[in-house]
Design an enzyme around this catalytic site. Structure first.
Site, PDB file in Angstrom:
ATOM      1  N   LYS A 108       0.817  -1.212   0.000  1.00 24.43           N
ATOM      2  CA  LYS A 108       0.000   0.000   0.000  1.00 24.43           C
ATOM      3  C   LYS A 108       0.853   1.266   0.000  1.00 24.43           C
ATOM      4  CE  LYS A 108      -4.341  -1.579   0.462  1.00 24.43           C
ATOM      5  NZ  LYS A 108      -5.524  -1.154  -0.291  1.00 24.43           N
TER       6      LYS A 108
ATOM      7  N   ASP B  51      -8.693  -0.300   6.486  1.00 24.19           N
ATOM      8  CA  ASP B  51      -8.600  -1.506   7.302  1.00 24.19           C
ATOM      9  C   ASP B  51      -7.238  -1.584   7.972  1.00 24.19           C
ATOM     10  OD1 ASP B  51     -11.119  -2.863   6.850  1.00 24.19           O
ATOM     11  OD2 ASP B  51     -10.462  -3.130   4.794  1.00 24.19           O
TER      12      ASP B  51
END
Length: 403
Positions: free
Chosen positions: A78, A129
């Site tokens: 990410k 998340d």
């Protein structure tokens, strides 16, 4: 242990990657993202780890695992997407306020503090998340803007603390991931913040496109490290941004010779598989309670779906037990294979492939056999070390020392 397989009857199987899809993701934009991100402090190519013993045990020619656990020290792929989207947003805002073109605003200028008076007045925000929010928080810290991150009720305390460590304000919102996305958007509109989300929805496409384009760097790295292209690629789902980014790169690069492409999701958050069955985007409601926290998403990204619907070969849903078994298998590998620290959401692609190989009929439907070269993306390391130790039975440092 359970597995559900849906072959994509809506796939076009077109040889050419269309101009309509290039507007979403393209090799040209990938090169632009790579040229930028490679200049950032701490950039390094992450390793591609061969698993010959595991491949031989399952009757494959090879298994290659792209290990993103060391990316920029954040523990996840990410870092390529969220931080790049933060920079792109700042680049556009600075250009607009200074009368320059975005291309005239470089990350070197921003990192040097040249635009500090403008950047410090900008606040970025998102729901997460865990890993995306950590990347956005790191990007905000790197470039000097404010940051507010929203997490939902099931995000662990370890992941909350990892985000806060980069100076972000962390807000725990009620409900599931998709509820926190809506809360982040509503607060941003009210307070003048800029949303940097990894999922797209009506009227919000540009930033998620930048996020996805950043992800494609790891695909280019993986292919450069492989002696032959893969025949099969299994990638975890979530909102679909990662899977669409990988598929777009492979499709534009290889055309009709692209690998068989399978998307894998938790069975409690299989919005992509259900969408493939329906032929349109379908939302999964409820608490989406899966151990694969980074994939606990119930709504499909608007810009990811056209790529996946027209290009993915199949969609799979697996249960948490399969992910646990795969984490442990990587931590305690067969002789000849390296030990790998893989987080809960990192292993979905590999877990799905191994489960399919255990079912001869399913393996045949997916064309898996002795000539198959499998590529999977290990998208995170132990981003929550305490949870990792509870699952695997050993701390990450005992499995594979850092560095």
């Amino acid at each position: 242990m359970s597995i559900q397989l849906t072959l994509n009857r809506f796939a076009s199987h077109a040889a050419d990657y269309s101009d309509d899809l290039r507007v979403i993701q393209s090799l040209a934009a990938q090169r632009q993202a790579a040229a930028e991100i490679k200049t950032w402090p701490g950039f390094a190519v992450t390793p591609l780890r061969g698993l010959p013993a595991l491949a031989a045990a399952h009757g494959l020619a090879g298994i290659q695992y792209k290990d993103e656990g060391g990316r920029f020290g954040l523990g996840s792929f990410k870092a390529l997407g969220g931080a790049y989207a933060v920079f792109r947003l700042l680049q556009k805002q600075i250009a607009m306020k200074t009368g320059q073109t975005p291309e005239q605003v470089t990350s070197s200028d921003v990192l040097s503090g040249r635009y500090a008076d403008l950047v410090c007045g900008i606040t970025v925000t998102c729901a997460t998340d865990g890993n995306h929010g950590r990347s956005v928080a790191w990007g905000a810290s790197l470039f000097g803007c404010g940051c507010v991150i929203y997490i939902h009720t099931l995000v662990s305390e370890g992941r909350r603390a990892a985000i806060a460590a980069y100076g972000a304000e962390v807000v725990r919102a009620s409900g599931n991931y998709d509820d926190s996305v809506r809360r982040a958007q509503a607060d941003a509109e009210r307070l003048g913040r800029f949303v940097v989300s990894d999922t797209s929805y009506s009227g919000y496409r540009d930033v998620p496109r930048d996020v996805m384009q950043g992800y494609s760097i790891m695909v280019a790295e993986a292919l450069a490290q492989m002696p032959q292209p893969p025949t099969h690629v299994f990638v975890q789902g979530g909102v679909g941004g990662l899977a669409a980014s990988v598929l777009a790169y492979l499709w534009e690069s290889f055309g009709e010779d692209r690998p068989t492409f399978v998307v894998v999701e938790p069975d409690r958050a299989d919005c992509l598989r259900r969408s493939a069955e329906a032929g349109y985007r379908v939302a999964v409601e409820g608490d989406l309670d899966t151990m694969m926290a980074g994939l606990a998403c119930g709504e499909v990204s608007e810009i990811a779906w056209p790529i996946l619907q027209s290009g993915a070969d199949a969609f799979m849903a697996i249960d948490d037990d399969l992910a646990v078994a795969t984490m442990r298998q990587l931590a305690l590998p067969r002789p000849g294979d390296p030990p790998i620290v893989a987080g809960e959401s990192a292993v979905a692609g590999l877990a799905g492939a191994l489960a399919a190989l255990a079912d001869p009929a399913m393996a045949q439907r997916l064309g898996l056999g002795r000539q198959s070269r499998l590529l999977v993306f290990g998208t995170e390391g132990a981003t929550d070390p305490e949870l990792y130790e509870r699952i695997v039975g050993r701390p990450p440092s005992a499995v594979a020392p850092a560095g």
